[in-house]
Scaffold this motif. Sequence first.
Motif, PDB file in Angstrom:
ATOM      1  N   ALA A 117      32.232  13.884  73.890  1.00 25.15           N
ATOM      2  CA  ALA A 117      31.792  13.687  72.507  1.00 25.15           C
ATOM      3  C   ALA A 117      32.622  14.534  71.544  1.00 25.15           C
ATOM      4  CB  ALA A 117      30.313  14.047  72.379  1.00 25.15           C
ATOM      5  N   LEU A 118      32.912  15.777  71.936  1.00 25.33           N
ATOM      6  CA  LEU A 118      33.710  16.669  71.093  1.00 25.33           C
ATOM      7  C   LEU A 118      35.128  16.126  70.893  1.00 25.33           C
ATOM      8  CD1 LEU A 118      33.794  19.450  69.637  1.00 25.33           C
ATOM      9  CD2 LEU A 118      34.635  20.418  71.785  1.00 25.33           C
ATOM     10  N   LEU A 150      39.298  13.275  67.605  1.00 22.14           N
ATOM     11  CA  LEU A 150      40.227  12.143  67.498  1.00 22.14           C
ATOM     12  C   LEU A 150      39.857  11.251  66.319  1.00 22.14           C
ATOM     13  CD1 LEU A 150      42.550  10.445  68.662  1.00 22.14           C
ATOM     14  CD2 LEU A 150      40.864   9.310  70.144  1.00 22.14           C
ATOM     15  N   PHE A 151      38.569  10.963  66.168  1.00 18.01           N
ATOM     16  CA  PHE A 151      38.089  10.068  65.112  1.00 18.01           C
ATOM     17  C   PHE A 151      38.433  10.612  63.723  1.00 18.01           C
ATOM     18  CE2 PHE A 151      34.571   8.920  62.186  1.00 18.01           C
ATOM     19  CZ  PHE A 151      34.756   7.545  62.153  1.00 18.01           C
ATOM     20  N   PHE A 152      38.087  11.877  63.470  1.00 15.90           N
ATOM     21  CA  PHE A 152      38.332  12.452  62.148  1.00 15.90           C
ATOM     22  C   PHE A 152      39.816  12.715  61.903  1.00 15.90           C
ATOM     23  CE2 PHE A 152      33.777  13.923  62.522  1.00 15.90           C
ATOM     24  CZ  PHE A 152      33.305  13.088  61.516  1.00 15.90           C
ATOM     25  N   LEU A 200      41.262   9.523  60.619  1.00 15.14           N
ATOM     26  CA  LEU A 200      40.812   9.163  59.268  1.00 15.14           C
ATOM     27  C   LEU A 200      41.322  10.114  58.190  1.00 15.14           C
ATOM     28  CD1 LEU A 200      37.090   8.099  59.850  1.00 15.14           C
ATOM     29  CD2 LEU A 200      39.065   6.617  59.500  1.00 15.14           C
ATOM     30  N   GLN A 201      41.557  11.373  58.557  1.00 20.28           N
ATOM     31  CA  GLN A 201      41.970  12.377  57.576  1.00 20.28           C
ATOM     32  C   GLN A 201      43.049  13.279  58.192  1.00 20.28           C
ATOM     33  OE1 GLN A 201      43.016  14.144  54.869  1.00 20.28           O
ATOM     34  NE2 GLN A 201      41.075  13.346  53.991  1.00 20.28           N
ATOM     35  N   SER A 202      44.245  13.205  57.661  1.00 24.53           N
ATOM     36  CA  SER A 202      45.380  13.951  58.225  1.00 24.53           C
ATOM     37  C   SER A 202      45.190  15.463  58.126  1.00 24.53           C
ATOM     38  CB  SER A 202      46.675  13.542  57.512  1.00 24.53           C
ATOM     39  OG  SER A 202      46.574  13.794  56.118  1.00 24.53           O
ATOM     40  N   ARG A 203      44.422  15.935  57.122  1.00 23.56           N
ATOM     41  CA  ARG A 203      44.207  17.371  56.952  1.00 23.56           C
ATOM     42  C   ARG A 203      43.200  17.941  57.939  1.00 23.56           C
ATOM     43  NH1 ARG A 203      41.629  18.810  52.853  1.00 23.56           N
ATOM     44  NH2 ARG A 203      40.916  16.800  52.069  1.00 23.56           N
ATOM     45  N   PHE A 204      42.520  17.060  58.686  1.00 21.66           N
ATOM     46  CA  PHE A 204      41.479  17.536  59.596  1.00 21.66           C
ATOM     47  C   PHE A 204      42.083  18.337  60.743  1.00 21.66           C
ATOM     48  CE2 PHE A 204      38.908  17.099  63.437  1.00 21.66           C
ATOM     49  CZ  PHE A 204      37.684  17.584  62.986  1.00 21.66           C
ATOM     50  N   SER A 263      29.192  21.359  64.030  1.00 22.70           N
ATOM     51  CA  SER A 263      30.070  21.910  62.987  1.00 22.70           C
ATOM     52  C   SER A 263      31.201  20.951  62.648  1.00 22.70           C
ATOM     53  CB  SER A 263      30.648  23.259  63.440  1.00 22.70           C
ATOM     54  OG  SER A 263      29.620  24.201  63.680  1.00 22.70           O
ATOM     55  N   ILE A 264      31.814  20.366  63.665  1.00 26.36           N
ATOM     56  CA  ILE A 264      32.919  19.425  63.449  1.00 26.36           C
ATOM     57  C   ILE A 264      32.412  18.150  62.781  1.00 26.36           C
ATOM     58  CG2 ILE A 264      34.533  17.870  64.655  1.00 26.36           C
ATOM     59  CD1 ILE A 264      35.045  20.173  66.612  1.00 26.36           C
ATOM     60  N   LEU A 265      31.221  17.705  63.168  1.00 23.76           N
ATOM     61  CA  LEU A 265      30.630  16.519  62.554  1.00 23.76           C
ATOM     62  C   LEU A 265      30.411  16.748  61.059  1.00 23.76           C
ATOM     63  CD1 LEU A 265      29.401  13.686  63.066  1.00 23.76           C
ATOM     64  CD2 LEU A 265      27.216  14.811  63.487  1.00 23.76           C
ATOM     65  N   SER A 266      29.859  17.911  60.704  1.00 26.35           N
ATOM     66  CA  SER A 266      29.620  18.231  59.288  1.00 26.35           C
ATOM     67  C   SER A 266      30.934  18.361  58.526  1.00 26.35           C
ATOM     68  CB  SER A 266      28.830  19.543  59.169  1.00 26.35           C
ATOM     69  OG  SER A 266      27.561  19.419  59.763  1.00 26.35           O
ATOM     70  N   ASN A 267      31.885  19.079  59.112  1.00 30.08           N
ATOM     71  CA  ASN A 267      33.179  19.287  58.466  1.00 30.08           C
ATOM     72  C   ASN A 267      33.930  17.972  58.282  1.00 30.08           C
ATOM     73  OD1 ASN A 267      36.352  19.805  59.139  1.00 30.08           O
ATOM     74  ND2 ASN A 267      35.542  21.424  57.838  1.00 30.08           N
ATOM     75  N   GLY A 268      33.938  17.150  59.330  1.00 25.71           N
ATOM     76  CA  GLY A 268      34.646  15.879  59.269  1.00 25.71           C
ATOM     77  C   GLY A 268      34.042  14.924  58.260  1.00 25.71           C
TER      78      GLY A 268
END
Length: 316
Positions: A20-21, A26-28, A31-35, A275-280
């Motif tokens: 899941a992590l 990979l997903f974010f 979608l967002q190069s700055r991630f 945390s990654i879910l919220s940030n992404g």
Amino acid sequence: MLKMLNDRKIAIKKYIPIIALLLLILFFSLLQSRFFTFSNAMIVLQQSVVLICAALGMTFVVVGGSIDLSVGSILALSALATAMTSSSLGVFAFIPGIIVGGLCGLINGLIFAKGKVPSFIATMGMMTTYRGIVLLFTKGAPVSIESETFINIFAGRSLGIPHSSFFALISIIVAYVLFSKTVFGREVLAIGGGEKVARLSGLKIDRIKIKMFIILGLLTGVAGMLQAGRVMAATAQLGQGFELDVIASVVLGGTPLTGGYGTIQGTILGALIISILSNGMNMIGVDPYMQQIIKGLVMILAVFITIDRKKIGLIK
């Protein structure tokens, strides 16, 4: 044969948080190069350390078959103790913050273990009580941390790495040793696996339960101290809704709410997922209200996957 199937299920569940992590990253990233950058990774790390510390403590309680809904209020009260003593104690203001967290855990443990009040009800009541104490002292106004040294040590950075991550690392080591390398850790697993059997085996159930909640309180005290340093103040709203993220982190890490099984490593992965879910979601512009819906659904999915349905009839 049945044992082999159960072992295989446990082995599969261990890999779910890792998968899941990786999928979230990979997903974010797509979608967002700055991630997927060092600077954002350090932001995620700084955001996750508070959650990790509190979730480590919650692991002991949930594995033992109980729950604590007051963790957000304990965080706020510990942050308040830190902020109120920062002008006189300076960098040592972290000590009152951790002590207050431990005392809150002790009170919760005594009400639950000695008062025989279900942990859900006991901690829900204390959640309101601790929040009321915070409101009483703050009157709704923020209490600033006066010590620059405290802020630099606990909320500063060196080479881009947040100092708070080092204190989280210490908490992880302590929690891991307690949970995996001591008799106490095995006793917590035994209580969560079957309290009646554990009692017949001669374990001092009440004492173990109280220790579980004290550990949660102390680690939440660490989280509160770090959060106070991060925002440079304690506020009446600090930690509201935090308990849901903490419980979600533990459950996402593979620990069932029915207790009896869990790992420190899994909880860390669960906290990173949250945390990654919220940030992404923030980075790709997901509406804040929609974020709450998504987090709720993620938690339900995690419970659905991890819950031990053989113990579903037990009320703890």
